[in-house]
Design a protein around this motif. Structure first.
Motif, PDB file in Angstrom:
ATOM      1  N   ALA A  20       0.835  -1.205   0.000  1.00  0.00           N
ATOM      2  CA  ALA A  20       0.000   0.000   0.000  1.00  0.00           C
ATOM      3  C   ALA A  20       0.870   1.255   0.000  1.00  0.00           C
ATOM      4  CB  ALA A  20      -0.931  -0.013   1.201  1.00  0.00           C
ATOM      5  N   ALA A  21       1.951   1.247   0.766  1.00  0.00           N
ATOM      6  CA  ALA A  21       2.848   2.404   0.804  1.00  0.00           C
ATOM      7  C   ALA A  21       3.523   2.606  -0.547  1.00  0.00           C
ATOM      8  CB  ALA A  21       3.897   2.223   1.896  1.00  0.00           C
ATOM      9  N   LEU A  22       3.889   1.514  -1.219  1.00  0.00           N
ATOM     10  CA  LEU A  22       4.500   1.612  -2.541  1.00  0.00           C
ATOM     11  C   LEU A  22       3.514   2.178  -3.555  1.00  0.00           C
ATOM     12  CD1 LEU A  22       6.929   1.084  -4.359  1.00  0.00           C
ATOM     13  CD2 LEU A  22       6.028  -1.213  -4.728  1.00  0.00           C
ATOM     14  N   LEU A  23       2.286   1.710  -3.532  1.00  0.00           N
ATOM     15  CA  LEU A  23       1.270   2.237  -4.442  1.00  0.00           C
ATOM     16  C   LEU A  23       1.002   3.716  -4.187  1.00  0.00           C
ATOM     17  CD1 LEU A  23      -1.289  -0.709  -4.632  1.00  0.00           C
ATOM     18  CD2 LEU A  23       0.256   0.096  -6.412  1.00  0.00           C
ATOM     19  N   MET A  24       0.970   4.109  -2.931  1.00  0.00           N
ATOM     20  CA  MET A  24       0.759   5.517  -2.610  1.00  0.00           C
ATOM     21  C   MET A  24       1.947   6.365  -3.052  1.00  0.00           C
ATOM     22  SD  MET A  24      -2.227   5.821  -1.625  1.00  0.00           S
ATOM     23  CE  MET A  24      -2.125   7.549  -1.240  1.00  0.00           C
ATOM     24  N   ALA A  25       3.150   5.837  -2.911  1.00  0.00           N
ATOM     25  CA  ALA A  25       4.332   6.580  -3.356  1.00  0.00           C
ATOM     26  C   ALA A  25       4.298   6.777  -4.868  1.00  0.00           C
ATOM     27  CB  ALA A  25       5.603   5.842  -2.943  1.00  0.00           C
ATOM     28  N   ILE A  26       3.887   5.756  -5.600  1.00  0.00           N
ATOM     29  CA  ILE A  26       3.768   5.875  -7.060  1.00  0.00           C
ATOM     30  C   ILE A  26       2.712   6.910  -7.422  1.00  0.00           C
ATOM     31  CG2 ILE A  26       3.053   4.641  -9.139  1.00  0.00           C
ATOM     32  CD1 ILE A  26       4.448   2.160  -7.933  1.00  0.00           C
ATOM     33  N   ALA A  27       1.585   6.881  -6.730  1.00  0.00           N
ATOM     34  CA  ALA A  27       0.517   7.848  -7.008  1.00  0.00           C
ATOM     35  C   ALA A  27       0.977   9.275  -6.715  1.00  0.00           C
ATOM     36  CB  ALA A  27      -0.720   7.510  -6.183  1.00  0.00           C
ATOM     37  N   VAL A  28       1.708   9.464  -5.635  1.00  0.00           N
ATOM     38  CA  VAL A  28       2.199  10.797  -5.281  1.00  0.00           C
ATOM     39  C   VAL A  28       3.217  11.288  -6.312  1.00  0.00           C
ATOM     40  CG1 VAL A  28       3.608  12.038  -3.580  1.00  0.00           C
ATOM     41  CG2 VAL A  28       1.708  10.629  -2.832  1.00  0.00           C
ATOM     42  N   PRO A 109      16.128   0.852   4.732  1.00  0.00           N
ATOM     43  CA  PRO A 109      16.042   0.472   3.307  1.00  0.00           C
ATOM     44  C   PRO A 109      16.612   1.555   2.397  1.00  0.00           C
ATOM     45  CG  PRO A 109      13.911   1.199   4.087  1.00  0.00           C
ATOM     46  CD  PRO A 109      14.835   1.227   5.269  1.00  0.00           C
ATOM     47  N   TRP A 110      17.926   1.689   2.387  1.00  0.00           N
ATOM     48  CA  TRP A 110      18.552   2.737   1.585  1.00  0.00           C
ATOM     49  C   TRP A 110      18.238   2.576   0.111  1.00  0.00           C
ATOM     50  CZ3 TRP A 110      20.073   6.942   3.788  1.00  0.00           C
ATOM     51  CH2 TRP A 110      20.509   6.916   5.107  1.00  0.00           C
ATOM     52  N   HIS A 111      18.189   1.336  -0.365  1.00  0.00           N
ATOM     53  CA  HIS A 111      17.883   1.126  -1.782  1.00  0.00           C
ATOM     54  C   HIS A 111      16.464   1.606  -2.108  1.00  0.00           C
ATOM     55  CE1 HIS A 111      16.480  -2.463   0.343  1.00  0.00           C
ATOM     56  NE2 HIS A 111      15.608  -2.608  -0.635  1.00  0.00           N
ATOM     57  N   GLY A 112      15.555   1.464  -1.174  1.00  0.00           N
ATOM     58  CA  GLY A 112      14.192   1.954  -1.384  1.00  0.00           C
ATOM     59  C   GLY A 112      14.135   3.469  -1.404  1.00  0.00           C
ATOM     60  N   TYR A 113      14.873   4.106  -0.484  1.00  0.00           N
ATOM     61  CA  TYR A 113      14.923   5.571  -0.472  1.00  0.00           C
ATOM     62  C   TYR A 113      15.514   6.096  -1.776  1.00  0.00           C
ATOM     63  CZ  TYR A 113      14.282   5.124   4.604  1.00  0.00           C
ATOM     64  OH  TYR A 113      13.823   4.827   5.847  1.00  0.00           O
ATOM     65  N   ALA A 114      16.589   5.468  -2.220  1.00  0.00           N
ATOM     66  CA  ALA A 114      17.236   5.906  -3.458  1.00  0.00           C
ATOM     67  C   ALA A 114      16.329   5.671  -4.663  1.00  0.00           C
ATOM     68  CB  ALA A 114      18.559   5.164  -3.642  1.00  0.00           C
ATOM     69  N   ALA A 115      15.608   4.556  -4.676  1.00  0.00           N
ATOM     70  CA  ALA A 115      14.721   4.267  -5.813  1.00  0.00           C
ATOM     71  C   ALA A 115      13.577   5.272  -5.886  1.00  0.00           C
ATOM     72  CB  ALA A 115      14.162   2.847  -5.690  1.00  0.00           C
ATOM     73  N   ILE A 116      12.993   5.609  -4.757  1.00  0.00           N
ATOM     74  CA  ILE A 116      11.900   6.588  -4.765  1.00  0.00           C
ATOM     75  C   ILE A 116      12.422   7.964  -5.157  1.00  0.00           C
ATOM     76  CG2 ILE A 116      10.275   7.828  -3.280  1.00  0.00           C
ATOM     77  CD1 ILE A 116       9.751   5.202  -1.854  1.00  0.00           C
ATOM     78  N   GLY A 117      13.577   8.348  -4.643  1.00  0.00           N
ATOM     79  CA  GLY A 117      14.170   9.635  -5.027  1.00  0.00           C
ATOM     80  C   GLY A 117      14.502   9.699  -6.505  1.00  0.00           C
ATOM     81  N   ALA A 118      15.091   8.628  -7.029  1.00  0.00           N
ATOM     82  CA  ALA A 118      15.436   8.592  -8.453  1.00  0.00           C
ATOM     83  C   ALA A 118      14.185   8.580  -9.326  1.00  0.00           C
ATOM     84  CB  ALA A 118      16.300   7.374  -8.754  1.00  0.00           C
ATOM     85  N   ALA A 119      13.172   7.825  -8.933  1.00  0.00           N
ATOM     86  CA  ALA A 119      11.926   7.793  -9.713  1.00  0.00           C
ATOM     87  C   ALA A 119      11.256   9.157  -9.718  1.00  0.00           C
ATOM     88  CB  ALA A 119      10.982   6.744  -9.135  1.00  0.00           C
ATOM     89  N   THR A 120      11.290   9.840  -8.591  1.00  0.00           N
ATOM     90  CA  THR A 120      10.717  11.185  -8.532  1.00  0.00           C
ATOM     91  C   THR A 120      11.488  12.142  -9.428  1.00  0.00           C
ATOM     92  OG1 THR A 120      10.029  10.768  -6.264  1.00  0.00           O
ATOM     93  CG2 THR A 120      10.107  13.058  -6.961  1.00  0.00           C
ATOM     94  N   LEU A 121      12.795  12.079  -9.378  1.00  0.00           N
ATOM     95  CA  LEU A 121      13.614  12.949 -10.213  1.00  0.00           C
ATOM     96  C   LEU A 121      13.373  12.685 -11.688  1.00  0.00           C
ATOM     97  CD1 LEU A 121      15.819  15.120 -10.220  1.00  0.00           C
ATOM     98  CD2 LEU A 121      17.489  13.281 -10.233  1.00  0.00           C
ATOM     99  N   VAL A 122      13.338  11.415 -12.088  1.00  0.00           N
ATOM    100  CA  VAL A 122      13.110  11.071 -13.490  1.00  0.00           C
ATOM    101  C   VAL A 122      11.715  11.505 -13.938  1.00  0.00           C
ATOM    102  CG1 VAL A 122      12.786   9.098 -15.051  1.00  0.00           C
ATOM    103  CG2 VAL A 122      14.786   9.215 -13.598  1.00  0.00           C
TER     104      VAL A 122
END
Length: 147
Positions: A20-28, A109-122
């Motif tokens: 659910a948190a992943l889906l919400m992060a994608i939506a945001v 979860p550093w890899h998760g933080y980096a993935a969300i940051g990179a996805a947001t930037l892209v």
């Protein structure tokens, strides 16, 4: 209960929350990217006279495009970096406070933080790049006469 068992129990009971948190992060991220695209296009439209005057004086459109990308990308990179830092710090503090004695806290979860940051930037850079064709339209020579 060993530390490994505690971590396994926590992970098995929080799987639905993680999805659910992943889906919400994608939506945001999508909502933020679309909002940024609309804001950037509106900013280009508002400054159409300045852009057309610069183009009429000989400024290449690619320079104006680079300026529009930097205008968006520089604050974006700083904001995303700060957001990842605040998230990691608050997670570390929360895990440290909630860890019971004798049980090692789970790693961040550093890899998760980096993935969300990179996805947001892209996503935001793609949204900004999608608005760059509007810059070509507002730099036409006849754009100075319209209004």
């Amino acid at each position: 209960m060993t530390a490994e068992e505690a971590v396994a129990l926590t992970r098995s009971s929080s799987g639905g929350y993680t999805r659910a948190a992943l889906l919400m992060a994608i939506a945001v991220v999508l909502a933020g990217g679309l909002s940024l695209a609309v804001t950037t296009a509106d900013g280009i439209r508002e400054r159409h006279r300045a852009h057309s005057a610069l183009a009429a004086m000989g400024t290449p459109v690619r320079v104006l495009r680079r300026g529009a990308l930097l205008y968006t990308a520089l604050p974006l990179v700083l904001t995303i970096g700060l957001a990842v830092l605040v998230t990691a710090t608050s997670s570390w503090l929360l895990i440290g406070l909630s860890a019971s004695t004798g049980v090692a806290p789970p790693p961040l979860p550093w890899h998760g933080y980096a993935a969300i940051g990179a996805a947001t930037l892209v996503a935001c850079l793609l949204a900004t790049a999608a608005t760059l064709p509007f810059l070509r339209a507002v730099t036409r020579p006849d754009a100075l006469r319209i209004e």
